[in-house]
Scaffold this motif. Sequence first.
Motif, PDB file in Angstrom:
ATOM      1  N   GLU A  22       0.920  -1.366  -0.188  1.00 31.65           N
ATOM      2  CA  GLU A  22      -0.245   0.085  -0.141  1.00 31.65           C
ATOM      3  C   GLU A  22       0.867   1.778  -0.308  1.00 31.65           C
ATOM      4  O   GLU A  22       1.812   1.113   0.780  1.00 31.65           O
ATOM      5  N   PRO A  23       0.389   2.115  -1.082  1.00 36.37           N
ATOM      6  CA  PRO A  23       0.894   3.334  -0.859  1.00 36.37           C
ATOM      7  C   PRO A  23       0.942   4.078  -0.016  1.00 36.37           C
ATOM      8  O   PRO A  23       0.192   4.043   0.779  1.00 36.37           O
ATOM      9  N   ALA A  67      -0.962  21.506   5.390  1.00 36.00           N
ATOM     10  CA  ALA A  67      -1.967  21.037   4.334  1.00 36.00           C
ATOM     11  C   ALA A  67      -1.600  19.518   4.259  1.00 36.00           C
ATOM     12  O   ALA A  67      -0.511  19.383   3.172  1.00 36.00           O
ATOM     13  N   GLU A  68      -2.596  18.805   3.218  1.00 38.77           N
ATOM     14  CA  GLU A  68      -2.167  17.281   2.868  1.00 38.77           C
ATOM     15  C   GLU A  68      -3.247  16.594   2.644  1.00 38.77           C
ATOM     16  O   GLU A  68      -4.728  17.458   2.796  1.00 38.77           O
ATOM     17  N   ILE A  69      -3.330  16.378   1.339  1.00 40.22           N
ATOM     18  CA  ILE A  69      -4.345  15.034   0.517  1.00 40.22           C
ATOM     19  C   ILE A  69      -4.192  13.638   0.173  1.00 40.22           C
ATOM     20  O   ILE A  69      -2.878  13.548   0.647  1.00 40.22           O
ATOM     21  N   GLU A  70      -5.151  12.817   0.091  1.00 43.10           N
ATOM     22  CA  GLU A  70      -4.724  11.518  -0.659  1.00 43.10           C
ATOM     23  C   GLU A  70      -4.036  11.838  -1.762  1.00 43.10           C
ATOM     24  O   GLU A  70      -3.733  11.982  -2.982  1.00 43.10           O
ATOM     25  N   HIS A  82      -1.910   6.175  -3.876  1.00 43.79           N
ATOM     26  CA  HIS A  82      -2.860   5.566  -2.729  1.00 43.79           C
ATOM     27  C   HIS A  82      -4.166   5.628  -3.443  1.00 43.79           C
ATOM     28  O   HIS A  82      -5.261   4.330  -3.415  1.00 43.79           O
ATOM     29  N   VAL A  83      -5.096   6.702  -4.085  1.00 44.50           N
ATOM     30  CA  VAL A  83      -6.129   6.738  -4.398  1.00 44.50           C
ATOM     31  C   VAL A  83      -6.526   5.536  -5.634  1.00 44.50           C
ATOM     32  O   VAL A  83      -7.704   4.843  -5.599  1.00 44.50           O
ATOM     33  N   LYS A  84      -5.165   5.674  -6.659  1.00 43.02           N
ATOM     34  CA  LYS A  84      -5.580   4.195  -7.456  1.00 43.02           C
ATOM     35  C   LYS A  84      -5.400   2.783  -7.260  1.00 43.02           C
ATOM     36  O   LYS A  84      -6.074   1.332  -7.184  1.00 43.02           O
ATOM     37  N   TRP A  85      -4.137   2.686  -5.795  1.00 42.35           N
ATOM     38  CA  TRP A  85      -4.207   1.494  -5.549  1.00 42.35           C
ATOM     39  C   TRP A  85      -5.507   0.956  -4.241  1.00 42.35           C
ATOM     40  O   TRP A  85      -5.821  -0.090  -4.307  1.00 42.35           O
ATOM     41  N   LYS A  86      -6.256   2.132  -3.844  1.00 40.72           N
ATOM     42  CA  LYS A  86      -6.770   1.689  -3.164  1.00 40.72           C
ATOM     43  C   LYS A  86      -8.104   0.747  -3.929  1.00 40.72           C
ATOM     44  O   LYS A  86      -9.078   0.219  -3.791  1.00 40.72           O
ATOM     45  N   GLU A  87      -8.625   1.683  -4.753  1.00 45.33           N
ATOM     46  CA  GLU A  87      -9.597   1.664  -6.039  1.00 45.33           C
ATOM     47  C   GLU A  87      -9.313   0.008  -6.387  1.00 45.33           C
ATOM     48  O   GLU A  87     -10.901  -0.678  -6.577  1.00 45.33           O
TER      49      GLU A  87
END
Length: 572
Positions: A260-261, A271-274, A278-283
């Motif tokens: 998992e990234p 400030a931070e965002i996902e 990680h979004v691509k891996w999770k999906e």
Amino acid sequence: MEVKTLYDANLNNLLSARFAYESLASAFGKHVEAWQTTVVDRLHRSQWSGATADQVNADLQAFTGKLKAADEELILVGAALAEAHRSIALAQSRLITVMDDAKAAGITVAPDGGMTWENDPKAGNFAGPGAANKAAALQLRLRDALSEADHADQEITRRLRHFVDNATSGTGLNSATAEADRKASQGRTDIPDGKAGPEQVKAWWNGLTPGEQEQLIQNHPEQIGNRDGIPAVDRDQANRITIEREHDRLQNELDHLGPEPEAMKQLGPKAEIESPAHVKWKEKKAELEDRLAGINSLQSRLGDTVTPEHPKAYLLGFDTENKGHAIIAINNPDTSDNVVTYVPGTGARVGDNLHSDIERSDAMVGAAWRAGQTKTTSSITWVGYDAPQSIFPQAANDSYADGARDKLHNFETGLRVTHEGAPSHNIVVGHSYGSTTVGYALRDRGLPVDDVIFVGSPGVGVDSAKDLGVDPKHVYAGRGDSDAIEWALPENPADLVTDGASQWGTKIMNGFADLVPYSGFHGEADNHLAFGRDPANGRFGGREIPTDPGTEHSDYWQGQSLRAMGEIIAGK
């Protein structure tokens, strides 16, 4: 064909006949070659000329053509005998396995196929409490083995009779006839193209021997398993191969997805965002897990122990394109008296929700049995189309129903074509967006069904039952008094989760919002929904089925509505 006939069949005799004929064909072929080189070619090189020479050469060429045609026919006869040996051996092997399994279970198989066993627990040869269920499963396998042997016998007999007729009439000495026979033999196992309808596919399949069919199932399971016009038993065998391969492929892909990234990406000191990675891996992980959950549901039901209360399941279609497609039947539709096809709606796919759709098919088989215990029922969950996966904007669009029309038409036509014996009583059930899919198919292509049931419908593409091509007396619809589908209005089918959701208390169930309080639909209002007049409205012209008080969008497979569906399916 009887059990004893197939069990005792001496395949060595058939093998000997095959080898003898192949030897004959080989020897004849050598004579044809010798004739060509020692007579025809030699005369051609002699430089003999004139009218007589021309006539003799023409006669020799014609005779040589007859010899070559006869040689080709002899080769094809040998091939037919080889296919006879392979097909009868296949059927005999399956019968012997059934007999061995029966013996191991303490079940005796009589020469006529009847089965007996010891029911007394005190007896030394007591077959056990599950003997009846085992016998029922063995009976199906026994029937299939005998049917295969019968089919092989008839098909090989037909082919051999053709060659006998050719030889008797002399047409087998015609080069054009021999060439046509050769092409027919070579092209016999060519799978028909996509333009061929279920009737053509069934005729092609019937022209194959069990050995040829088995070869196609093993080598091209993805094409055979999803082809309308091929019998349920053969589609099931092919799709079980495909689903096993796809399960292994998807599991391997999940296993090698990688670590998992890092979840969050820093944009600045505060400030931070996902992270996109990680979004691509999770999906991807969620997609694979969902697909595997659906496959596991299918395999679990396919592998269940067969009991009277839990009949055998058949996988009539399967692939993993887009969101995946699956067609699973409870009981064999080719041999059942009643055949009902259930088309689910929004969210239907090969995913973790597939088990609930299969359970609905099981429930309908049980309800039909309770309504008419003298007849058998097959219930099919048809996720054979790309269903919308969201209420808005997808379920507000009729393109999904448009795209399913030909597929559903061909499937229902295929059920008629492959059914054995007297025509079955066929019913189609559409739930939610699935009712829209059914309605569009009925309106635009027609479906060869006897009864139509709509439940929880947002509209079926017409304003009157008479426009569906089915007698309105055989069109049924039901909508519960707590079904939020009423909010799927033509102005904005997504009102139930936009403006409606802000005004009413909401909980999401099976892809639709369950909104309370509910205004009801049994009054005089001529209500139109997203895709036409509500089919449960009296002005639609069909017949209303009862529902229990408080019935929500996913509650139709219980209580009064399930009982009513069971009676319709059973022809009551």
